[in-house]
Design a protein around this motif. Sequence first.
Motif, PDB file in Angstrom:
ATOM      1  N   PRO A  26      41.569  20.596  32.952  1.00  0.00           N
ATOM      2  CA  PRO A  26      42.331  21.783  33.389  1.00  0.00           C
ATOM      3  C   PRO A  26      41.663  22.517  34.557  1.00  0.00           C
ATOM      4  CG  PRO A  26      41.076  22.330  31.435  1.00  0.00           C
ATOM      5  CD  PRO A  26      40.838  20.856  31.685  1.00  0.00           C
ATOM      6  N   THR A  27      41.621  21.905  35.711  1.00  0.00           N
ATOM      7  CA  THR A  27      40.936  22.493  36.865  1.00  0.00           C
ATOM      8  C   THR A  27      41.777  23.539  37.591  1.00  0.00           C
ATOM      9  OG1 THR A  27      41.714  20.564  38.084  1.00  0.00           O
ATOM     10  CG2 THR A  27      39.417  20.532  37.350  1.00  0.00           C
ATOM     11  N   THR A  28      43.120  23.394  37.572  1.00  0.00           N
ATOM     12  CA  THR A  28      43.956  24.174  38.494  1.00  0.00           C
ATOM     13  C   THR A  28      45.185  24.783  37.817  1.00  0.00           C
ATOM     14  OG1 THR A  28      45.020  22.080  39.116  1.00  0.00           O
ATOM     15  CG2 THR A  28      43.254  22.898  40.560  1.00  0.00           C
ATOM     16  N   PRO A  29      45.029  25.613  36.784  1.00  0.00           N
ATOM     17  CA  PRO A  29      46.209  26.170  36.115  1.00  0.00           C
ATOM     18  C   PRO A  29      47.088  27.019  37.019  1.00  0.00           C
ATOM     19  CG  PRO A  29      44.177  27.224  35.338  1.00  0.00           C
ATOM     20  CD  PRO A  29      43.775  26.028  36.124  1.00  0.00           C
ATOM     21  N   VAL A 223      36.058  24.412  41.419  1.00  0.00           N
ATOM     22  CA  VAL A 223      37.503  24.429  41.650  1.00  0.00           C
ATOM     23  C   VAL A 223      38.178  25.385  40.671  1.00  0.00           C
ATOM     24  CG1 VAL A 223      39.617  23.049  41.544  1.00  0.00           C
ATOM     25  CG2 VAL A 223      37.574  22.123  42.658  1.00  0.00           C
ATOM     26  N   ARG A 224      37.793  25.322  39.396  1.00  0.00           N
ATOM     27  CA  ARG A 224      38.402  26.200  38.396  1.00  0.00           C
ATOM     28  C   ARG A 224      38.099  27.669  38.688  1.00  0.00           C
ATOM     29  NH1 ARG A 224      40.738  25.869  33.199  1.00  0.00           N
ATOM     30  NH2 ARG A 224      41.268  28.024  32.663  1.00  0.00           N
ATOM     31  N   ARG A 225      36.888  27.953  39.135  1.00  0.00           N
ATOM     32  CA  ARG A 225      36.541  29.336  39.474  1.00  0.00           C
ATOM     33  C   ARG A 225      37.433  29.856  40.609  1.00  0.00           C
ATOM     34  NH1 ARG A 225      30.958  31.739  42.170  1.00  0.00           N
ATOM     35  NH2 ARG A 225      31.493  33.946  41.860  1.00  0.00           N
ATOM     36  N   LEU A 226      37.630  29.039  41.642  1.00  0.00           N
ATOM     37  CA  LEU A 226      38.475  29.463  42.754  1.00  0.00           C
ATOM     38  C   LEU A 226      39.925  29.609  42.306  1.00  0.00           C
ATOM     39  CD1 LEU A 226      38.952  30.105  45.706  1.00  0.00           C
ATOM     40  CD2 LEU A 226      39.123  27.655  46.162  1.00  0.00           C
ATOM     41  N   ASP A 227      40.392  28.717  41.446  1.00  0.00           N
ATOM     42  CA  ASP A 227      41.766  28.811  40.961  1.00  0.00           C
ATOM     43  C   ASP A 227      42.017  30.156  40.289  1.00  0.00           C
ATOM     44  OD1 ASP A 227      44.278  26.933  40.252  1.00  0.00           O
ATOM     45  OD2 ASP A 227      43.823  28.205  38.516  1.00  0.00           O
ATOM     46  N   GLY A 228      41.027  30.662  39.553  1.00  0.00           N
ATOM     47  CA  GLY A 228      41.163  31.978  38.936  1.00  0.00           C
ATOM     48  C   GLY A 228      41.261  33.093  39.957  1.00  0.00           C
TER      49      GLY A 228
END
Length: 237
Positions: A26-29, A223-228
């Motif tokens: 789940p990298t890019t919700p 990537v997940r941090r940036l998506d948030g």
Amino acid sequence: MAKGILLIVIDCLRADHVSRYGYDHPTTPTLDELASRGTLWTRAHSVSSWTKPAVTSLLTGLYPREHGAYQGIKRSKGRSWATTDVLVTAQPTLAESLTAAGWRCGAFLNNAQLDEFTRLNRGFERYTSDAGQADRLFGIFEEWLRAKPGNPWFAYLHLLEAHWPYKPRRRHVALFGGNRDTNRFREFSARDFGRLRHSVHQGEKNLTDNDREELIQMYDGAVRRLDGKLRTLLKTL
């Protein structure tokens, strides 16, 4: 008529690490949610493998051999920056065309390859090539946007969080089964990553399976941090 156009470029985001394209983590919700209610391209190809020619093509609609900007920044013997090429075509850029139609255009970037020497600032009333990391960059963009509310606008945001060196939070790495505090790449600088890449390309070093796993955990966490952060930006808009 559209009130605004927001172009977000996430430097070094791999398609095969985006959940909506089939990645099993789940990298890019946030991006997945946008894709579910928008248009998702399943066949989209870049004209180049790196930033300057690819972005110049995005903003001009031309191939690199036509726009002329396809070599990077190099250092001279005196260690000062020496630039190698710039946008040479007289064909209007996207920003120039929109400005001519009465739109406000701003660019807020975090990539030295896209500094004003490239002439990609043509048509932008505001072109900030050193806007920094996402939080600062978004703040500068939002300040610009509020300055003239009601005017149609085009903004180009260029984010570098998915590029090395990776700086995810502990919780983001933990989402992908890793421990940031023991990850051997936690303290790697951009220079360290550059040296590692060179050593691998020269056959001087091979990455172990554990090395690869830890690299992927740091990358996915970044990537997940940036998506948030993108979710927060979209809520603000």
